[in-house]
Scaffold this motif. Structure first.
Motif, mmCIF file in Angstrom:
data_model
loop_
_atom_site.group_PDB
_atom_site.id
_atom_site.type_symbol
_atom_site.label_atom_id
_atom_site.label_comp_id
_atom_site.label_asym_id
_atom_site.label_seq_id
_atom_site.Cartn_x
_atom_site.Cartn_y
_atom_site.Cartn_z
ATOM 1 N N GLU A 131 0.823 -1.221 0.000
ATOM 2 C CA GLU A 131 0.000 0.000 0.000
ATOM 3 C C GLU A 131 0.852 1.265 0.000
ATOM 4 O OE1 GLU A 131 -2.936 0.306 3.085
ATOM 5 O OE2 GLU A 131 -3.857 -1.589 2.460
ATOM 6 N N ASP A 132 1.974 1.221 0.732
ATOM 7 C CA ASP A 132 2.853 2.392 0.799
ATOM 8 C C ASP A 132 3.359 2.778 -0.580
ATOM 9 O OD1 ASP A 132 2.542 2.302 3.458
ATOM 10 O OD2 ASP A 132 4.644 1.851 3.950
ATOM 11 N N ASP A 133 3.595 1.763 -1.392
ATOM 12 C CA ASP A 133 4.098 2.039 -2.741
ATOM 13 C C ASP A 133 3.041 2.750 -3.580
ATOM 14 O OD1 ASP A 133 6.719 0.807 -2.485
ATOM 15 O OD2 ASP A 133 5.591 -1.044 -2.248
ATOM 16 N N PHE A 134 1.792 2.347 -3.404
ATOM 17 C CA PHE A 134 0.706 3.022 -4.133
ATOM 18 C C PHE A 134 0.554 4.464 -3.650
ATOM 19 C CE2 PHE A 134 -0.007 -1.272 -5.376
ATOM 20 C CZ PHE A 134 -0.574 -1.180 -6.633
ATOM 21 N N ALA A 135 0.765 4.670 -2.352
ATOM 22 C CA ALA A 135 0.706 6.041 -1.816
ATOM 23 C C ALA A 135 1.830 6.887 -2.404
ATOM 24 C CB ALA A 135 0.784 6.009 -0.286
ATOM 25 N N GLU A 136 3.006 6.271 -2.545
ATOM 26 C CA GLU A 136 4.141 7.008 -3.126
ATOM 27 C C GLU A 136 3.875 7.341 -4.597
ATOM 28 O OE1 GLU A 136 7.998 5.353 -2.194
ATOM 29 O OE2 GLU A 136 8.885 6.345 -3.937
ATOM 30 N N VAL A 137 3.276 6.390 -5.318
ATOM 31 C CA VAL A 137 2.915 6.651 -6.720
ATOM 32 C C VAL A 137 1.945 7.832 -6.781
ATOM 33 C CG1 VAL A 137 1.666 5.758 -8.732
ATOM 34 C CG2 VAL A 137 3.315 4.294 -7.551
ATOM 35 N N TRP A 138 0.960 7.839 -5.891
ATOM 36 C CA TRP A 138 -0.017 8.932 -5.913
ATOM 37 C C TRP A 138 0.666 10.276 -5.681
ATOM 38 C CZ3 TRP A 138 -4.389 9.952 -7.971
ATOM 39 C CH2 TRP A 138 -5.073 11.118 -7.591
ATOM 40 N N GLU A 139 1.588 10.311 -4.719
ATOM 41 C CA GLU A 139 2.327 11.560 -4.458
ATOM 42 C C GLU A 139 3.056 12.026 -5.701
ATOM 43 O OE1 GLU A 139 4.985 11.520 -1.102
ATOM 44 O OE2 GLU A 139 3.376 10.757 0.186
ATOM 45 N N ASP A 140 3.757 11.103 -6.350
ATOM 46 C CA ASP A 140 4.527 11.467 -7.548
ATOM 47 C C ASP A 140 3.613 11.957 -8.671
ATOM 48 O OD1 ASP A 140 6.915 10.882 -6.373
ATOM 49 O OD2 ASP A 140 7.334 9.095 -7.560
ATOM 50 N N VAL A 141 2.546 11.217 -8.938
ATOM 51 C CA VAL A 141 1.711 11.599 -10.097
ATOM 52 C C VAL A 141 0.924 12.883 -9.828
ATOM 53 C CG1 VAL A 141 1.590 9.245 -11.015
ATOM 54 C CG2 VAL A 141 -0.273 10.078 -9.555
ATOM 55 N N THR A 142 0.600 13.163 -8.571
ATOM 56 C CA THR A 142 -0.123 14.416 -8.290
ATOM 57 C C THR A 142 0.803 15.621 -8.423
ATOM 58 O OG1 THR A 142 0.138 14.034 -5.915
ATOM 59 C CG2 THR A 142 -1.987 13.505 -6.843
ATOM 60 N N VAL A 143 2.050 15.474 -7.958
ATOM 61 C CA VAL A 143 3.010 16.573 -8.131
ATOM 62 C C VAL A 143 3.251 16.811 -9.622
ATOM 63 C CG1 VAL A 143 5.404 17.292 -7.775
ATOM 64 C CG2 VAL A 143 4.137 16.242 -5.902
ATOM 65 N N ALA A 144 3.442 15.731 -10.357
ATOM 66 C CA ALA A 144 3.680 15.859 -11.798
ATOM 67 C C ALA A 144 2.474 16.496 -12.493
ATOM 68 C CB ALA A 144 3.986 14.488 -12.401
ATOM 69 N N ALA A 145 1.268 16.118 -12.079
ATOM 70 C CA ALA A 145 0.051 16.660 -12.698
ATOM 71 C C ALA A 145 -0.009 18.182 -12.533
ATOM 72 C CB ALA A 145 -1.192 16.006 -12.095
ATOM 73 N N LYS A 146 0.388 18.669 -11.372
ATOM 74 C CA LYS A 146 0.383 20.129 -11.148
ATOM 75 C C LYS A 146 1.332 20.829 -12.124
ATOM 76 C CE LYS A 146 -0.629 19.953 -6.185
ATOM 77 N NZ LYS A 146 -2.075 20.051 -6.289
ATOM 78 N N HIS A 147 2.498 20.236 -12.335
ATOM 79 C CA HIS A 147 3.459 20.844 -13.256
ATOM 80 C C HIS A 147 2.970 20.768 -14.700
ATOM 81 C CE1 HIS A 147 6.692 21.890 -10.506
ATOM 82 N NE2 HIS A 147 6.355 20.815 -9.820
ATOM 83 N N ILE A 148 2.307 19.673 -15.061
ATOM 84 C CA ILE A 148 1.790 19.550 -16.432
ATOM 85 C C ILE A 148 0.722 20.618 -16.680
ATOM 86 C CG2 ILE A 148 0.458 18.072 -17.990
ATOM 87 C CD1 ILE A 148 1.938 15.655 -16.721
ATOM 88 N N VAL A 149 -0.191 20.772 -15.733
ATOM 89 C CA VAL A 149 -1.262 21.771 -15.910
ATOM 90 C C VAL A 149 -0.657 23.173 -15.984
ATOM 91 C CG1 VAL A 149 -3.219 22.889 -14.775
ATOM 92 C CG2 VAL A 149 -3.159 20.403 -14.996
ATOM 93 N N ALA A 150 0.335 23.446 -15.146
ATOM 94 C CA ALA A 150 0.988 24.766 -15.184
ATOM 95 C C ALA A 150 1.609 25.009 -16.556
ATOM 96 C CB ALA A 150 2.037 24.853 -14.076
ATOM 97 N N ARG A 151 2.209 23.987 -17.121
ATOM 98 C CA ARG A 151 2.809 24.120 -18.471
ATOM 99 C C ARG A 151 1.724 24.336 -19.518
ATOM 100 N NH1 ARG A 151 7.600 19.810 -19.618
ATOM 101 N NH2 ARG A 151 8.981 20.402 -17.923
ATOM 102 N N LEU A 152 0.647 23.564 -19.436
ATOM 103 C CA LEU A 152 -0.433 23.655 -20.435
ATOM 104 C C LEU A 152 -1.155 24.997 -20.349
ATOM 105 C CD1 LEU A 152 -1.976 20.064 -20.215
ATOM 106 C CD2 LEU A 152 -0.564 20.977 -22.059
#
Ligand code: 4NP
Length: 154
Positions: A131-152
């Motif tokens: 489960e911890d690994d899935f939580a870490e994935v969520w952290e990574d993809v949410t941070v990345a999503a913020k940067h993608i939206v900022a770029r777009l």
């Protein structure tokens, strides 16, 4: 093909890329950005499957229901349809290039390259993890999503 279109790619399309898809959908709505979003896997072993129950549980913890998502395999047409294709790790990148046309229209890169300080790093594969690994994935993809939206949004 719209420049504001993003495809996330992992191996199975049941763990990392559907979570990234969910994170970007939520961030795009929050910031009022219109963007076409999808995800796919380089492999075919989970085609038609719902996301891994652990991925569903982690996203649901953040208020997002991805139970209706279904896995599909990356196709050559995706390289014309999407402005950006983000992969989770170097294996995905290698496998993707085996399918990619000679001159893809999509800009292709590692997802974490959009996050300052994370250039060249992978979103960990949680499939054989906990489960911890899935939580870490969520952290990574949410941070990345913020940067993608900022770029777009530029
Ligand atoms: P994903 O995770 O690529 O993030 O969807 C995996 C899903 C399935 C397998 C490996 C990773 N598998 O070996 O079946």
């Amino acid at each position: 093909m719209s420049q504001k279109s993003v495809l996330f790619v992992c191996l199975g399309n049941i763990c990392r890329s559907p979570m990234a898809e969910a994170a970007l959908r939520a961030e795009a709505v929050a910031q009022g950005i219109a963007v076409s979003i999808d995800s796919a896997g380089t492999g075919a072993m989970h085609v038609g499957d719902a996301p891994d129950p652990r991925a569903q549980a982690e996203t649901l913890r953040h208020g997002i229901d991805i139970s209706s998502y279904r896995a599909r395999q990356l196709t050559e047409a995706d390289f014309r349809k999407f402005g950006h294709i983000y992969v989770m790790d170097q294996n995905n990148l290698r496998d993707l290039h085996a399918v990619a046309p000679w001159r893809p229209l999509a800009k292709i890169g590692l997802l974490m390259d959009v996050v300052p300080g994370r250039h060249g790093t992978a979103v960990l594969d949680p499939y054989y993890g906990g489960e911890d690994d899935f939580a870490e994935v969520w952290e990574d993809v949410t941070v990345a999503a913020k940067h993608i939206v900022a770029r777009l949004a530029k």
